[in-house]
Design a protein around this motif. Structure first.
Motif, PDB file in Angstrom:
ATOM      1  N   ILE A 156       0.728  -1.168   0.043  1.00 56.11           N
ATOM      2  CA  ILE A 156      -0.080  -0.246  -0.400  1.00 56.11           C
ATOM      3  C   ILE A 156       0.537   1.204  -0.352  1.00 56.11           C
ATOM      4  O   ILE A 156       0.284   2.254  -0.514  1.00 56.11           O
ATOM      5  CB  ILE A 156      -1.363   0.722   1.200  1.00 56.11           C
ATOM      6  CG1 ILE A 156      -1.453  -1.095   1.045  1.00 56.11           C
ATOM      7  CG2 ILE A 156      -1.618   1.291   1.168  1.00 56.11           C
ATOM      8  CD1 ILE A 156      -2.592  -1.378   2.800  1.00 56.11           C
ATOM      9  N   HIS A 157       1.583   1.504   0.618  1.00 55.92           N
ATOM     10  CA  HIS A 157       2.460   2.759   1.013  1.00 55.92           C
ATOM     11  C   HIS A 157       3.461   2.626  -0.197  1.00 55.92           C
ATOM     12  O   HIS A 157       3.533   3.583  -0.401  1.00 55.92           O
ATOM     13  CB  HIS A 157       3.652   2.161   1.849  1.00 55.92           C
ATOM     14  CG  HIS A 157       4.533   3.694   2.886  1.00 55.92           C
ATOM     15  ND1 HIS A 157       4.155   4.612   2.811  1.00 55.92           N
ATOM     16  CD2 HIS A 157       6.242   3.574   1.595  1.00 55.92           C
ATOM     17  CE1 HIS A 157       5.447   5.624   3.044  1.00 55.92           C
ATOM     18  NE2 HIS A 157       6.036   4.742   2.113  1.00 55.92           N
ATOM     19  N   GLU A 158       3.990   1.495  -0.921  1.00 60.02           N
ATOM     20  CA  GLU A 158       5.007   1.880  -2.301  1.00 60.02           C
ATOM     21  C   GLU A 158       3.609   2.684  -3.237  1.00 60.02           C
ATOM     22  O   GLU A 158       3.818   3.086  -4.399  1.00 60.02           O
ATOM     23  CB  GLU A 158       4.907   0.898  -2.874  1.00 60.02           C
ATOM     24  CG  GLU A 158       6.392   0.538  -4.025  1.00 60.02           C
ATOM     25  CD  GLU A 158       7.503   1.319  -3.282  1.00 60.02           C
ATOM     26  OE1 GLU A 158       8.541   1.774  -4.151  1.00 60.02           O
ATOM     27  OE2 GLU A 158       7.642   1.843  -1.902  1.00 60.02           O
ATOM     28  N   PHE A 159       2.505   2.070  -2.941  1.00 54.23           N
ATOM     29  CA  PHE A 159       1.601   2.260  -4.293  1.00 54.23           C
ATOM     30  C   PHE A 159       0.923   3.625  -4.403  1.00 54.23           C
ATOM     31  O   PHE A 159       0.681   4.770  -5.209  1.00 54.23           O
ATOM     32  CB  PHE A 159       0.517   0.913  -3.984  1.00 54.23           C
ATOM     33  CG  PHE A 159      -0.461   1.295  -5.430  1.00 54.23           C
ATOM     34  CD1 PHE A 159      -0.479   1.299  -6.242  1.00 54.23           C
ATOM     35  CD2 PHE A 159      -2.432   2.504  -5.079  1.00 54.23           C
ATOM     36  CE1 PHE A 159      -1.746   1.488  -7.190  1.00 54.23           C
ATOM     37  CE2 PHE A 159      -2.949   3.008  -5.856  1.00 54.23           C
ATOM     38  CZ  PHE A 159      -3.286   2.740  -7.194  1.00 54.23           C
ATOM     39  N   ILE A 160       1.071   4.271  -2.599  1.00 56.25           N
ATOM     40  CA  ILE A 160       0.828   5.404  -3.022  1.00 56.25           C
ATOM     41  C   ILE A 160       1.923   6.636  -3.486  1.00 56.25           C
ATOM     42  O   ILE A 160       1.813   7.555  -3.677  1.00 56.25           O
ATOM     43  CB  ILE A 160       0.687   5.752  -0.689  1.00 56.25           C
ATOM     44  CG1 ILE A 160      -0.510   4.909  -0.846  1.00 56.25           C
ATOM     45  CG2 ILE A 160       0.436   7.360  -0.590  1.00 56.25           C
ATOM     46  CD1 ILE A 160      -0.852   5.227   0.786  1.00 56.25           C
ATOM     47  N   LEU A 161       3.013   5.625  -2.852  1.00 55.51           N
ATOM     48  CA  LEU A 161       4.532   7.238  -3.312  1.00 55.51           C
ATOM     49  C   LEU A 161       4.811   6.790  -4.879  1.00 55.51           C
ATOM     50  O   LEU A 161       4.382   7.730  -5.715  1.00 55.51           O
ATOM     51  CB  LEU A 161       5.306   6.599  -2.489  1.00 55.51           C
ATOM     52  CG  LEU A 161       5.801   6.100  -1.106  1.00 55.51           C
ATOM     53  CD1 LEU A 161       7.051   5.446  -0.635  1.00 55.51           C
ATOM     54  CD2 LEU A 161       6.167   7.730  -1.141  1.00 55.51           C
ATOM     55  N   LYS A 162       3.719   6.121  -5.620  1.00 53.33           N
ATOM     56  CA  LYS A 162       3.962   5.742  -7.265  1.00 53.33           C
ATOM     57  C   LYS A 162       3.297   6.481  -7.378  1.00 53.33           C
ATOM     58  O   LYS A 162       3.330   6.959  -8.771  1.00 53.33           O
ATOM     59  CB  LYS A 162       3.911   4.083  -7.761  1.00 53.33           C
ATOM     60  CG  LYS A 162       5.327   3.084  -7.238  1.00 53.33           C
ATOM     61  CD  LYS A 162       5.074   1.583  -7.810  1.00 53.33           C
ATOM     62  CE  LYS A 162       6.685   1.167  -7.951  1.00 53.33           C
ATOM     63  NZ  LYS A 162       6.866  -0.212  -8.553  1.00 53.33           N
ATOM     64  N   THR A 163       2.190   6.518  -7.758  1.00 52.64           N
ATOM     65  CA  THR A 163       0.925   7.906  -7.520  1.00 52.64           C
ATOM     66  C   THR A 163       1.108   8.569  -7.334  1.00 52.64           C
ATOM     67  O   THR A 163       0.667   9.784  -8.132  1.00 52.64           O
ATOM     68  CB  THR A 163      -0.711   7.183  -6.842  1.00 52.64           C
ATOM     69  OG1 THR A 163      -0.102   5.966  -7.143  1.00 52.64           O
ATOM     70  CG2 THR A 163      -1.518   7.775  -7.510  1.00 52.64           C
ATOM     71  N   ARG A 164       1.835   9.408  -6.689  1.00 52.14           N
ATOM     72  CA  ARG A 164       2.148  10.632  -6.357  1.00 52.14           C
ATOM     73  C   ARG A 164       3.550  11.031  -7.432  1.00 52.14           C
ATOM     74  O   ARG A 164       3.498  12.131  -7.783  1.00 52.14           O
ATOM     75  CB  ARG A 164       3.071  10.871  -5.050  1.00 52.14           C
ATOM     76  CG  ARG A 164       1.522  10.839  -3.466  1.00 52.14           C
ATOM     77  CD  ARG A 164       2.620  10.879  -2.458  1.00 52.14           C
ATOM     78  NE  ARG A 164       1.909  10.473  -1.257  1.00 52.14           N
ATOM     79  CZ  ARG A 164       1.717  10.928   0.073  1.00 52.14           C
ATOM     80  NH1 ARG A 164       3.255  10.962   0.337  1.00 52.14           N
ATOM     81  NH2 ARG A 164       1.537  10.908   1.249  1.00 52.14           N
ATOM     82  N   VAL A 165       4.440  10.152  -7.746  1.00 52.92           N
ATOM     83  CA  VAL A 165       5.199   9.414  -8.308  1.00 52.92           C
ATOM     84  C   VAL A 165       5.003  10.262 -10.172  1.00 52.92           C
ATOM     85  O   VAL A 165       5.032  10.674 -10.722  1.00 52.92           O
ATOM     86  CB  VAL A 165       6.352   8.454  -8.273  1.00 52.92           C
ATOM     87  CG1 VAL A 165       7.090   8.980 -10.006  1.00 52.92           C
ATOM     88  CG2 VAL A 165       7.168   9.169  -7.336  1.00 52.92           C
ATOM     89  N   GLU A 166       4.018   9.801 -10.275  1.00 51.36           N
ATOM     90  CA  GLU A 166       2.755   9.198 -11.373  1.00 51.36           C
ATOM     91  C   GLU A 166       2.586  10.563 -11.370  1.00 51.36           C
ATOM     92  O   GLU A 166       2.626  11.370 -12.958  1.00 51.36           O
ATOM     93  CB  GLU A 166       1.652   8.596 -11.731  1.00 51.36           C
ATOM     94  CG  GLU A 166       0.851   8.626 -12.532  1.00 51.36           C
ATOM     95  CD  GLU A 166      -0.315   7.686 -12.486  1.00 51.36           C
ATOM     96  OE1 GLU A 166      -1.733   7.976 -12.738  1.00 51.36           O
ATOM     97  OE2 GLU A 166      -0.228   6.680 -11.675  1.00 51.36           O
ATOM     98  N   SER A 167       1.773  11.320 -10.156  1.00 45.51           N
ATOM     99  CA  SER A 167       0.807  12.254 -11.179  1.00 45.51           C
ATOM    100  C   SER A 167       1.985  13.473 -11.198  1.00 45.51           C
ATOM    101  O   SER A 167       1.956  14.824 -11.664  1.00 45.51           O
ATOM    102  CB  SER A 167       0.091  13.371  -9.503  1.00 45.51           C
ATOM    103  OG  SER A 167       0.029  14.345  -9.839  1.00 45.51           O
ATOM    104  N   ALA A 168       3.222  13.587 -10.243  1.00 39.14           N
ATOM    105  CA  ALA A 168       4.228  14.787  -9.984  1.00 39.14           C
ATOM    106  C   ALA A 168       4.627  14.829 -11.941  1.00 39.14           C
ATOM    107  O   ALA A 168       5.487  15.015 -12.638  1.00 39.14           O
ATOM    108  CB  ALA A 168       5.570  14.177  -9.205  1.00 39.14           C
ATOM    109  N   CYS A 169       5.318  13.164 -12.559  1.00 41.62           N
ATOM    110  CA  CYS A 169       5.427  12.629 -13.996  1.00 41.62           C
ATOM    111  C   CYS A 169       5.031  13.765 -14.905  1.00 41.62           C
ATOM    112  O   CYS A 169       5.262  14.375 -16.097  1.00 41.62           O
ATOM    113  CB  CYS A 169       5.792  11.206 -14.299  1.00 41.62           C
ATOM    114  SG  CYS A 169       6.698  10.394 -13.673  1.00 41.62           S
TER     115      CYS A 169
END
Length: 266
Positions: free
Chosen positions: A202-215
């Motif tokens: 879950i924590h990694e998915f949250i981080l990856k979702t944030r990075v996706e938005s940042a990209c």
């Protein structure tokens, strides 16, 4: 005495089921026609590469995502022709891993192009391709969009509730207990179900979702990186840069520079 050719002799030694299968594929001119099935699977893209990570074939959906109009334009080319070096490095590294181990890479979450040619998170499967002697000579795989995977898997699990909630609220701190309450599961049950469904925690998915938005912001705006960090839930630019580099293999500044260079050559 009539001498049989090695091909005929070896064919006679095959089990009956294998001979029938081999004969049929020969009549087809190989089993390449089978990959047309992937054209009918919504949200699923198919590709095949050789041992040098050169593209051999790909479904029309992949051709569209790579910005070409025919398969002839991708055959013999590599990921470096279509992606920033930092992203291509990850793809090729995974290809080598599959080739060297002879084992599949399943449910691997990574950055890829969305329909709008903006980077998004996708789930990739890669399997080794073997020659007639059993030696790995390439990789073949599928790429599933988040939406495609959601249609196939998530409606049948409570994980879908957690994922949709994360995608709406990723910019703030989200506790596992908060998600567990929403899904009516214990924190442990949710974490296990989440990992089984999405292949990451879950924590990694949250981080990856944030990075996706940042990209997306790095590609489409001139917003300062420090502001993008705060807007996407990171406490400061340092923490953002560290997480971004771990996930994408490159810093936010490098990612933005590569995106600008790529866009300028189109």
């Amino acid at each position: 005495m009539i001498q049989m050719s090695p091909d005929v002799k070896s064919k006679q030694q095959l089990p009956e089921w294998k001979r029938i299968q081999s004969d049929f594929f020969q009549r087809m001119g190989g089993d390449q026609q089978l990959r047309r099935l992937f054209e009918l699977m919504p949200g699923t893209f198919f590709f095949m590469k050789d041992e040098n990570s050169r593209m051999i074939c790909a479904s029309r959906a992949i051709q569209k995502r790579l910005g070409v109009s025919s398969e002839a334009e991708i055959v013999g080319r590599t990921d470096y022709d279509f992606f920033p070096p930092s992203i291509a490095d990850n793809f090729v590294r995974d290809d080598r891993r599959v080739l060297e181990t002879g084992r599949a890479l399943v449910n691997h979450v990574e950055i890829w192009y969305s329909e709008q040619r903006i980077f998004d998170w996708f789930v990739t499967n890669k399997l080794p391709v073997f020659d007639v002697t059993g030696r790995p000579i390439g990789v073949m795989g599928t790429v599933h969009s988040y939406e495609g995977r959601k249609q196939e898997i998530l409606p049948f699990t409570r994980v879908s509730v957690a994922i949709e909630y994360i995608r709406r609220n990723f910019r703030r701190t989200i506790a596992v207990d908060e998600l567990a309450e929403l899904t009516e599961l214990s924190a442990r049950q949710l974490q296990r179900a989440f990992r089984e469904t999405m292949a990451i925690g879950i924590h990694e998915f949250i981080l990856k979702t944030r990075v996706e938005s940042a990209c997306h912001a790095l590609q489409t705006t001139q917003t300062p990186i420090a502001d993008i960090a705060r807007q996407n839930g990171f406490c400061d630019q340092s923490a953002f840069t560290k997480t971004f580099r771990r996930i994408t293999g490159v810093t936010p500044a490098r990612f933005r520079k590569e995106a600008m260079m790529r866009n300028s050559t189109r």
